[in-house]
Scaffold this motif. Structure first.
Motif, PDB file in Angstrom:
ATOM      1  N   PRO A  19      -5.447   2.216  12.572  1.00 34.14           N
ATOM      2  CA  PRO A  19      -6.635   2.407  13.414  1.00 34.14           C
ATOM      3  C   PRO A  19      -7.245   1.084  13.873  1.00 34.14           C
ATOM      4  CG  PRO A  19      -6.774   3.757  11.426  1.00 34.14           C
ATOM      5  CD  PRO A  19      -5.553   2.911  11.282  1.00 34.14           C
TER       6      PRO A  19
ATOM      7  N   TYR B 267       0.816  -1.218   0.000  1.00 36.85           N
ATOM      8  CA  TYR B 267       0.000   0.000   0.000  1.00 36.85           C
ATOM      9  C   TYR B 267       0.852   1.271   0.000  1.00 36.85           C
ATOM     10  CZ  TYR B 267      -3.955  -2.942   1.575  1.00 36.85           C
ATOM     11  OH  TYR B 267      -4.932  -3.894   1.687  1.00 36.85           O
TER      12      TYR B 267
ATOM     13  N   CYS C  95     -11.312  -2.289   9.428  1.00 38.62           N
ATOM     14  CA  CYS C  95     -10.419  -1.339   8.761  1.00 38.62           C
ATOM     15  C   CYS C  95     -11.252  -0.213   8.154  1.00 38.62           C
ATOM     16  CB  CYS C  95      -9.631  -2.042   7.666  1.00 38.62           C
ATOM     17  SG  CYS C  95      -8.846  -0.861   6.547  1.00 38.62           S
ATOM     18  N   PRO C  96     -11.084   1.034   8.635  1.00 36.73           N
ATOM     19  CA  PRO C  96     -11.883   2.148   8.107  1.00 36.73           C
ATOM     20  C   PRO C  96     -11.660   2.354   6.610  1.00 36.73           C
ATOM     21  CG  PRO C  96     -10.597   2.815  10.040  1.00 36.73           C
ATOM     22  CD  PRO C  96     -10.136   1.445   9.688  1.00 36.73           C
ATOM     23  N   THR C  97     -10.459   2.051   6.146  1.00 32.61           N
ATOM     24  CA  THR C  97     -10.156   2.247   4.712  1.00 32.61           C
ATOM     25  C   THR C  97     -10.966   1.270   3.864  1.00 32.61           C
ATOM     26  OG1 THR C  97      -7.926   2.941   5.295  1.00 32.61           O
ATOM     27  CG2 THR C  97      -8.284   2.257   3.016  1.00 32.61           C
TER      28      THR C  97
HETATM   29 FE1  SF4 Z   1      -4.840  -0.487   9.086  1.00 28.11          FE
HETATM   30 FE2  SF4 Z   1      -6.625  -0.566   7.123  1.00 28.11          FE
HETATM   31 FE3  SF4 Z   1      -4.535   1.067   6.919  1.00 28.11          FE
HETATM   32 FE4  SF4 Z   1      -4.221  -1.595   6.729  1.00 28.11          FE
HETATM   33  S1  SF4 Z   1      -5.340  -0.271   5.319  1.00 28.11           S
HETATM   34  S2  SF4 Z   1      -2.981  -0.165   7.926  1.00 28.11           S
HETATM   35  S3  SF4 Z   1      -5.766  -2.294   8.201  1.00 28.11           S
HETATM   36  S4  SF4 Z   1      -6.188   1.185   8.440  1.00 28.11           S
END
Ligand code: SF4
Ligand code: 13P
Length: 329
Positions: free
Chosen positions: A113, A52, A198-200
């Protein structure tokens, strides 16, 4: 403003802003990349980046991967320093697996988060209510929570880990209710799920997919198991970030609708220039992951910041849960 030459370490520092401005303009982008390479060799460092991360950060990394791949790399590296381009729990995991190495997180504020949606106190209360339950802990958690768990898992191996637990054992799955719910339904195995998420990934909606499917009917829908059940129900394939990359490479389809954090599209496009990838929504952007930049990677190597170290007693307990997972992977 004090005229401050950053290269002269003997001068007094006027204020932090001066340094940051000076540093930000010190080098061009290509020079930054060269300096990173140079320092990496000098310090015998390895750069690990999650899928990511920003594209330019992924491109300078020695290894880019999912949480499982990165922890395996951290466990076996011969480098003295690990620069971890990801979020805090990932750097902690690297430090637990390689306690003698220096682990650096280029931005100390890069947290997760979801990992903060469970506290030790809350977990202990739940464990008291379910004393016979096996605690399966998603790697997106703090070291202290891992230390209180029986076994860890990542999105790549959760199915295998849960399947390894005898059928008559109760399972408490923490902290991601989406991954836990997905595994529970795939294996047809009830589990007690923690209410974390996961908020994303939860910003990815089923209606976004349905809309994209109208204009791109032949595209395969590939999503991460941190998505909600109604999003997962629309998917042709569900996998970890590296699992998504593998599927897109190996499948003959030419178009893909991708349901995960948008940073993965950089890798997908790079590895498959002849294929087309659509992000389900640009809202699926993890601001914590994006805190790491090339400049911060350079500063991290220059100043050896920010060092992530887990207290020995917690690390020893957490290592057991992580190692059990790695042995099964
Ligand atoms: Fe955390 Fe979601 Fe970001 Fe992964 S994508 S680090 S689970 S907030
Ligand atoms: P994976 O790369 O292990 O699939 O994890 C996704 C994630 O959200 C990490 O924070």
């Amino acid at each position: 403003m004090l005229c401050y030459d950053y290269t002269d370490k003997t001068q007094d520092v006027c204020n932090l802003t001066d340094i940051l401005i000076k540093r930000a303009h010190r080098f061009s982008l290509s020079t930054i990349k060269e300096k990173i390479k140079e320092l990496k060799t000098q310090r015998n460092a390895v750069i690990l980046a999650h899928n990511y991360q920003r594209g330019d950060v992924q491109d300078i990394a020695d290894f880019t991967g999912d949480s499982l791949g990165l922890s395996q790399q951290a466990a076996k590296t011969k480098a003295d320093i690990i620069v971890f381009c990801g979020v805090h729990f990932m750097a902690e995991t690297a430090s637990i697996l390689s306690p003698d190495k220096m682990v650096l997180l280029p931005d100390e504020h890069a947290g997760c988060p979801m990992a903060n949606m469970i506290t030790l106190k809350e977990l202990r209360i739940k464990k008291e209510a379910h004393p016979d339950a096996t605690v399966v802990c998603y790697v997106n958690s703090t070291a202290a929570i891992k230390a209180e768990s029986d076994i860890c898992c990542t999105s790549a191996n959760a199915m295998k880990i849960v399947s390894s637990i005898p059928k008559d054992r109760e399972i408490l799955f923490i902290p991601d209710k989406s991954l836990g719910g997905y595994i529970s339904s795939k294996l047809n195995r009830p589990m007690i799920l923690w209410e974390g998420y996961c908020p994303t990934h939860h910003r990815i909606l089923a209606e976004h997919i349905l809309k994209l499917k109208i204009t791109n009917p032949d595209a395969r829908v590939v999503v991460h198991p941190e998505c909600t059940p109604d999003v997962i129900a629309l998917a042709d394939h569900v996998a970890s970030t590296t699992g998504i990359a593998k599927y897109c490479k190996e499948t003959a389809a030419k178009e893909f609708i991708i349901g995960t954090e948008t940073g993965l599209l950089h890798r997908l496009k790079k590895e498959n220039p002849q294929k087309t990838f659509y992000a389900i929504t640009q809202l699926a952007d993890c601001s914590n992951m994006k805190l790491i930049s090339l400049e911060k990677v350079l500063w991290s190597l220059e100043d050896l910041v920010y060092q992530i170290k887990v207290p020995d007693d917690i690390a020893a307990k957490a290592r057991l849960a992580i190692q059990k997972m790695l042995d099964l992977s």
